[in-house]
Design a protein around this motif. Structure first.
Motif, PDB file in Angstrom:
ATOM      1  N   UNK A   1     -36.323 -60.358  12.235  1.00 12.98           N
ATOM      2  CA  UNK A   1     -35.597 -59.284  11.554  1.00 12.98           C
ATOM      3  C   UNK A   1     -34.771 -58.466  12.554  1.00 12.98           C
ATOM      4  N   UNK A   2     -35.352 -58.171  13.716  1.00  9.65           N
ATOM      5  CA  UNK A   2     -34.617 -57.451  14.761  1.00  9.65           C
ATOM      6  C   UNK A   2     -33.405 -58.259  15.220  1.00  9.65           C
ATOM      7  N   UNK A   3     -33.623 -59.552  15.409  1.00 16.56           N
ATOM      8  CA  UNK A   3     -32.531 -60.423  15.853  1.00 16.56           C
ATOM      9  C   UNK A   3     -31.438 -60.499  14.792  1.00 16.56           C
ATOM     10  N   UNK A   4     -31.823 -60.631  13.536  1.00 19.78           N
ATOM     11  CA  UNK A   4     -30.833 -60.691  12.455  1.00 19.78           C
ATOM     12  C   UNK A   4     -30.039 -59.397  12.391  1.00 19.78           C
ATOM     13  N   UNK A   5     -30.719 -58.279  12.553  1.00 21.20           N
ATOM     14  CA  UNK A   5     -30.029 -56.988  12.526  1.00 21.20           C
ATOM     15  C   UNK A   5     -28.989 -56.918  13.648  1.00 21.20           C
TER      16      UNK A   5
ATOM     17  N   UNK B   1     -31.939 -61.340   4.270  1.00 18.26           N
ATOM     18  CA  UNK B   1     -31.281 -60.063   3.987  1.00 18.26           C
ATOM     19  C   UNK B   1     -32.176 -59.179   3.125  1.00 18.26           C
ATOM     20  N   UNK B   2     -32.835 -59.784   2.142  1.00 22.34           N
ATOM     21  CA  UNK B   2     -33.746 -59.005   1.295  1.00 22.34           C
ATOM     22  C   UNK B   2     -34.878 -58.406   2.123  1.00 22.34           C
ATOM     23  N   UNK B   3     -35.399 -59.165   3.078  1.00 26.04           N
ATOM     24  CA  UNK B   3     -36.459 -58.650   3.954  1.00 26.04           C
ATOM     25  C   UNK B   3     -35.922 -57.514   4.834  1.00 26.04           C
ATOM     26  N   UNK B   4     -34.680 -57.635   5.267  1.00 29.80           N
ATOM     27  CA  UNK B   4     -34.083 -56.559   6.067  1.00 29.80           C
ATOM     28  C   UNK B   4     -33.937 -55.290   5.222  1.00 29.80           C
ATOM     29  N   UNK B   5     -33.520 -55.447   3.973  1.00 33.78           N
ATOM     30  CA  UNK B   5     -33.406 -54.292   3.078  1.00 33.78           C
ATOM     31  C   UNK B   5     -34.774 -53.657   2.842  1.00 33.78           C
ATOM     32  N   UNK B   6     -35.777 -54.509   2.624  1.00 34.61           N
ATOM     33  CA  UNK B   6     -37.135 -54.009   2.401  1.00 34.61           C
ATOM     34  C   UNK B   6     -37.628 -53.219   3.611  1.00 34.61           C
ATOM     35  N   UNK B   7     -37.341 -53.740   4.794  1.00 36.77           N
ATOM     36  CA  UNK B   7     -37.763 -53.053   6.015  1.00 36.77           C
ATOM     37  C   UNK B   7     -37.053 -51.705   6.142  1.00 36.77           C
ATOM     38  N   UNK B   8     -35.802 -51.646   5.742  1.00 38.09           N
ATOM     39  CA  UNK B   8     -35.071 -50.377   5.764  1.00 38.09           C
ATOM     40  C   UNK B   8     -35.732 -49.369   4.829  1.00 38.09           C
TER      41      UNK B   8
ATOM     42  N   UNK C   1     -23.124 -52.239   4.981  1.00 40.61           N
ATOM     43  CA  UNK C   1     -21.953 -52.724   4.254  1.00 40.61           C
ATOM     44  C   UNK C   1     -22.384 -53.677   3.137  1.00 40.61           C
ATOM     45  N   UNK C   2     -23.339 -54.524   3.429  1.00 41.93           N
ATOM     46  CA  UNK C   2     -23.861 -55.443   2.412  1.00 41.93           C
ATOM     47  C   UNK C   2     -24.452 -54.638   1.255  1.00 41.93           C
ATOM     48  N   UNK C   3     -25.259 -53.644   1.577  1.00 46.67           N
ATOM     49  CA  UNK C   3     -25.911 -52.796   0.573  1.00 46.67           C
ATOM     50  C   UNK C   3     -24.859 -52.196  -0.357  1.00 46.67           C
ATOM     51  N   UNK C   4     -23.725 -51.782   0.218  1.00 47.87           N
ATOM     52  CA  UNK C   4     -22.665 -51.159  -0.574  1.00 47.87           C
ATOM     53  C   UNK C   4     -21.860 -52.173  -1.368  1.00 47.87           C
ATOM     54  N   UNK C   5     -21.714 -53.407  -0.869  1.00 51.58           N
ATOM     55  CA  UNK C   5     -20.802 -54.381  -1.459  1.00 51.58           C
ATOM     56  C   UNK C   5     -21.418 -55.230  -2.569  1.00 51.58           C
ATOM     57  N   UNK C   6     -22.714 -55.447  -2.535  1.00 52.83           N
ATOM     58  CA  UNK C   6     -23.325 -56.351  -3.515  1.00 52.83           C
ATOM     59  C   UNK C   6     -23.439 -55.688  -4.879  1.00 52.83           C
ATOM     60  N   UNK C   7     -23.676 -56.502  -5.859  1.00 52.30           N
ATOM     61  CA  UNK C   7     -23.868 -56.026  -7.233  1.00 52.30           C
ATOM     62  C   UNK C   7     -25.070 -55.087  -7.261  1.00 52.30           C
TER      63      UNK C   7
ATOM     64  N   UNK D   1     -31.424 -57.497  -8.925  1.00 55.18           N
ATOM     65  CA  UNK D   1     -32.794 -56.939  -8.946  1.00 55.18           C
ATOM     66  C   UNK D   1     -33.320 -56.419  -7.616  1.00 55.18           C
ATOM     67  N   UNK D   2     -33.211 -57.147  -6.493  1.00 54.74           N
ATOM     68  CA  UNK D   2     -33.739 -56.570  -5.245  1.00 54.74           C
ATOM     69  C   UNK D   2     -32.975 -55.313  -4.811  1.00 54.74           C
ATOM     70  N   UNK D   3     -31.677 -55.290  -5.030  1.00 51.64           N
ATOM     71  CA  UNK D   3     -30.864 -54.125  -4.651  1.00 51.64           C
ATOM     72  C   UNK D   3     -31.218 -52.939  -5.536  1.00 51.64           C
ATOM     73  N   UNK D   4     -31.301 -53.181  -6.830  1.00 55.20           N
ATOM     74  CA  UNK D   4     -31.638 -52.100  -7.762  1.00 55.20           C
ATOM     75  C   UNK D   4     -33.014 -51.540  -7.446  1.00 55.20           C
ATOM     76  N   UNK D   5     -33.985 -52.427  -7.182  1.00 55.44           N
ATOM     77  CA  UNK D   5     -35.345 -51.977  -6.869  1.00 55.44           C
ATOM     78  C   UNK D   5     -35.364 -51.160  -5.579  1.00 55.44           C
ATOM     79  N   UNK D   6     -34.631 -51.609  -4.571  1.00 58.45           N
ATOM     80  CA  UNK D   6     -34.584 -50.874  -3.299  1.00 58.45           C
ATOM     81  C   UNK D   6     -33.937 -49.507  -3.498  1.00 58.45           C
ATOM     82  N   UNK D   7     -32.825 -49.467  -4.229  1.00 55.54           N
ATOM     83  CA  UNK D   7     -32.142 -48.192  -4.476  1.00 55.54           C
ATOM     84  C   UNK D   7     -33.052 -47.227  -5.233  1.00 55.54           C
ATOM     85  N   UNK D   8     -33.735 -47.734  -6.253  1.00 58.40           N
ATOM     86  CA  UNK D   8     -34.639 -46.879  -7.036  1.00 58.40           C
ATOM     87  C   UNK D   8     -35.787 -46.368  -6.180  1.00 58.40           C
TER      88      UNK D   8
END
Length: 187
Positions: free
Chosen positions: A16-20, A57-64, A101-107, A111-118
């Motif tokens: 995850x660190x490397x991907x970031x 990417x979903x794991x990176x969002x979850x970690x955030x 940028x990904x967080x802002x650009x995706x739909x 479901x994973x984005x909506x759940x993370x935002x909520x």
């Protein structure tokens, strides 16, 4: 058994660190081989942990989200926690521009984005309530406004370098704070 689990967790965090880092340098579509090379693991290790780019990417969002949760817990019942959480959000945008940028650009209804935002909004709700109750922020500030504020902070992504992004994020916070403050309050 615990040693194997902790080794696996360490490798996952390493990936995850490397991907970031790789995505921050080369964008979210960078070859995953660069992630493997940066992490210093084999390709099989990457795919054992993350079957595809979307899972990574979903794991990176979850970690955030987990970092935001830890930051909120660290702030506890501080009256100014809302402003500290917003500053933390700005720092994450500066450090992880591709993910932001990904967080802002995706739909946003994905479901994973909506759940993370909520989840993020739910984590920020108590801080918003305290800031309103203590008069540190305007009484009409709504939880949904925090998504708008996040988007405003995201303008820092226009910076080409980390220093540029940090300067833009700091300026955005400087401009936003008076608008968020209760009339006559100095947040």
């Amino acid at each position: 058994m615990t040693s194997i689990r902790s080794d696996a967790a360490a490798r996952r965090a390493q990936l995850l660190d490397a991907a970031d880092a790789v995505f921050g340098e080369h964008g979210i579509t960078a070859p995953l081989e660069l992630v493997v090379a940066r992490a210093g693991v084999g390709r099989a290790t990457l795919y054992r942990n993350f079957p595809d780019r979307a899972a990574l990417i979903e794991a990176m969002l979850q970690r955030t989200v987990e970092k935001i949760q830890a930051h909120a817990a660290e702030l506890g019942e501080r009256d100014d926690a809302l402003f500290e959480l917003l500053a933390g959000m700005a720092r994450r945008i500066v450090r992880s521009p591709a993910l932001a940028d990904y967080w802002r650009a995706v739909d946003q209804n994905d479901p994973p984005i909506r759940a993370a935002r909520e989840r993020v909004l739910a984590l920020m709700a108590p801080a918003l309530a305290r800031a309103r109750a203590t008069g540190l922020c305007r009484a009409d500030l709504e939880l949904s406004d925090l998504s708008l504020i996040s988007s405003m902070l995201g303008a820092a992504l226009r910076g080409r370098t980390r220093a540029d992004r940090a300067r833009l994020a700091a300026r955005a916070l400087d401009l936003l704070r008076p608008g968020l403050a209760a009339t006559g309050a100095g947040a």
